[in-house]
Design an enzyme around this catalytic site. Structure first.
Site, PDB file in Angstrom:
ATOM      1  N   ARG A  20      16.917  62.128 -25.302  1.00 15.19           N
ATOM      2  CA  ARG A  20      15.505  62.536 -25.343  1.00 15.19           C
ATOM      3  C   ARG A  20      15.006  62.805 -26.759  1.00 15.19           C
ATOM      4  NH1 ARG A  20      14.541  60.082 -21.325  1.00 15.19           N
ATOM      5  NH2 ARG A  20      14.813  60.933 -19.267  1.00 15.19           N
TER       6      ARG A  20
ATOM      7  N   HIS B  33      10.941  53.430 -17.124  1.00 15.16           N
ATOM      8  CA  HIS B  33      11.190  52.877 -18.464  1.00 15.16           C
ATOM      9  C   HIS B  33      10.615  51.472 -18.552  1.00 15.16           C
ATOM     10  CE1 HIS B  33      13.556  52.284 -22.189  1.00 15.16           C
ATOM     11  NE2 HIS B  33      13.615  53.602 -22.196  1.00 15.16           N
TER      12      HIS B  33
END
Length: 189
Positions: free
Chosen positions: A14, A52
């Site tokens: 992240r 994604h």
């Protein structure tokens, strides 16, 4: 020399490494080599892959691959090839070789093939990989194996890439840049 053709983007979980790598994919067309295997028994993983994929521009082509990553990179491409990410590729290769409890180096031939394909790549290439060297020593054998194998892979790729970036909190820091080989109007380098 011009723009670097091979860029390695490292970062923690992240950290923003994938988003930064996608911003580096400026030479069209873009071929996205996705290394995360679909697992229909894991709803969370499926959602992550779908989100994604949905976040990328629709005109990018996506190829889902693990075992054929080196050969896919070796295929000529008149644009940018973006690989996301090498941690999931390594996991897939370790799974396929049933190497989690085997000695380090079990998948060395596959790693050699990948590093060779990157070294020989003449089109624009952007690679995304987790940086695992900043955390504690994993408690399990498989955790240590993954950390060691990925750390070695990252080091080998950094050696053959033109540019290496580290992304932390969404900010990219340059670790390696190709040497400037142009001369300014004043004769300075």
């Amino acid at each position: 020399m011009g723009e670097p053709t091979r860029t390695l983007v490292l970062g923690g979980a992240r950290s923003g490494k994938s988003a930064h790598a996608e911003s580096c994919a400026v030479t069209e067309p873009v071929r996205y080599l996705a290394t995360g295997r679909r697992d229909h028994t894991d709803d969370d993983w499926q959602r992550r892959i779908d989100l994604h994929r949905a976040s990328r521009p629709q005109h990018w082509s996506t190829v889902e691959t693990v075992t054929a990553l080196a050969s896919s990179i070796s295929e000529p491409w008149d644009g940018t090839t973006l690989v996301d990410d090498l941690g999931t590729w390594l996991t897939g290769m370790l799974d396929d070789a049933r190497a989690w409890e085997r000695p380090r180096g079990t998948i060395t031939p596959a790693v050699d093939d990948l590093v060779g394909a990157v070294a020989d790549c003449t089109s624009t290439l952007v690679l995304v990989s987790p940086e695992v060297g900043l955390s504690v020593v994993p408690e399990s054998h498989s955790g240590r194996l993954f950390r060691d194998e990925l750390g070695l892979l990252n080091s080998r790729l950094a050696a053959v890439c033109d540019r290496v970036l580290l992304v932390v909190a969404g900010l990219a820091m340059t670790l390696k840049e190709p040497p400037a080989d142009f001369i300014t109007a004043k004769g300075e380098v």
